[in-house]
Write a protein that holds these residues in place. Structure first.
Motif, PDB file in Angstrom:
ATOM      1  N   CYS A  55      50.818  89.577  90.194  1.00 26.39           N
ATOM      2  CA  CYS A  55      49.876  90.701  90.137  1.00 26.39           C
ATOM      3  C   CYS A  55      48.793  90.459  91.190  1.00 26.39           C
ATOM      4  O   CYS A  55      48.307  89.333  91.329  1.00 26.39           O
ATOM      5  N   VAL A  57      45.803  91.263  91.138  1.00 29.49           N
ATOM      6  CA  VAL A  57      44.482  91.029  90.549  1.00 29.49           C
ATOM      7  C   VAL A  57      44.422  89.674  89.838  1.00 29.49           C
ATOM      8  O   VAL A  57      43.580  88.840  90.131  1.00 29.49           O
ATOM      9  N   CYS A  58      45.369  89.445  88.886  1.00 29.01           N
ATOM     10  CA  CYS A  58      45.272  88.257  88.028  1.00 29.01           C
ATOM     11  C   CYS A  58      46.340  87.198  88.347  1.00 29.01           C
ATOM     12  O   CYS A  58      46.295  86.103  87.818  1.00 29.01           O
ATOM     13  N   CYS A  67      49.242  94.459  86.903  1.00 25.23           N
ATOM     14  CA  CYS A  67      50.055  94.243  85.714  1.00 25.23           C
ATOM     15  C   CYS A  67      49.502  94.998  84.504  1.00 25.23           C
ATOM     16  O   CYS A  67      48.414  95.565  84.562  1.00 25.23           O
ATOM     17  N   CYS A  70      45.947  93.909  83.410  1.00 26.56           N
ATOM     18  CA  CYS A  70      44.858  94.332  84.289  1.00 26.56           C
ATOM     19  C   CYS A  70      44.625  95.837  84.206  1.00 26.56           C
ATOM     20  O   CYS A  70      43.511  96.298  84.428  1.00 26.56           O
TER      21      CYS A  70
HETATM   22 ZN   LIG Z   1      47.194  91.407  86.422  1.00 26.62          ZN
END
Ligand SMILES: [Zn+2]
Length: 196
Positions: A55, A57-58, A67, A70
């Motif tokens: 993902c 972001v994370c 994902c 997120c």
């Molecule tokens: Zn994520």
């Protein structure tokens, strides 16, 4: 050319914790199962390699980016749980009681193995923290030497930003692996987390 059964046994025997004997038992189980099971198993094995990506972001492994964790608007964006590996995230999700966001480091600090801060997803973590939404970071690396060192290192970066850094209690057996902890133990470890 090796026969298909020996090939399957050899491949299964490469999995962690699976010896030749277990591999043979699994191979015969697959052989006896309906054809649809073998097809689904083979497809799932290929899919995890071909369709999952980190993902953006994370860094959890996901098919959709960002994902599900997120992009879920019901999750608390002020609370961030930092884990070493995707399987740790999955263990925490199985407890069903954590409703914040996640960040996956993809490892822990391990100088002897050449794993320093640059090998982990620490810079993107600091960028997320810089956006001002996160109020508390729960450091949920496994309670062993490397997990503790990683948590302490991160707390040293997080606290100067005016963000609370907490550590899960070692209700998880000392030296234990987070991913194998049962739900009740993991829950307790989260509830009795303390400030670093
Ligand atoms: Zn994520």
């Amino acid at each position: 050319v090796a026969d298909p059964l020996s090939v399957l046994v050899q491949l299964l025997a490469k999995l962690p914790g699976v010896g030749e004997k277990t591999a043979t038992r699994l191979a015969f189980h697959i052989l006896k199962a309906p054809p649809s099971y073998a097809q689904e198993l083979a497809r799932a094995v290929v899919d995890v390699k071909e369709r999952l990506r980190p993902c953006s972001v994370c860094f959890h492994l996901t098919e959709q980016d960002p994902c599900a964790f997120c992009s879920d608007p019901r999750r608390d964006s002020a609370l961030l749980c930092v884990v070493a590996l995707p399987q740790d995230l999955m263990a925490i999700e199985r407890t069903g009681s954590y409703r914040g966001r996640y960040h996956v480091l993809h490892g822990v600090l391990s100088p002897l193995d050449g794993i320093g801060p640059d090998e982990l997803r620490i810079q993107p973590l600091l960028e997320r923290l810089g956006r001002g939404e996160i109020k508390e970071v729960i450091l949920a690396t496994s309670p062993n030497v490397e997990g503790d060192a990683t948590a302490l290192y991160l707390a040293g970066l997080i606290k100067p930003l005016g963000i609370r850094a907490t550590r899960i209690a070692s209700g998880v057996p000392i030296g234990g692996e987070l991913e194998y902890a049962d739900g009740v133990t993991l829950n307790r470890a989260f509830e009795s987390r303390r400030d670093l």
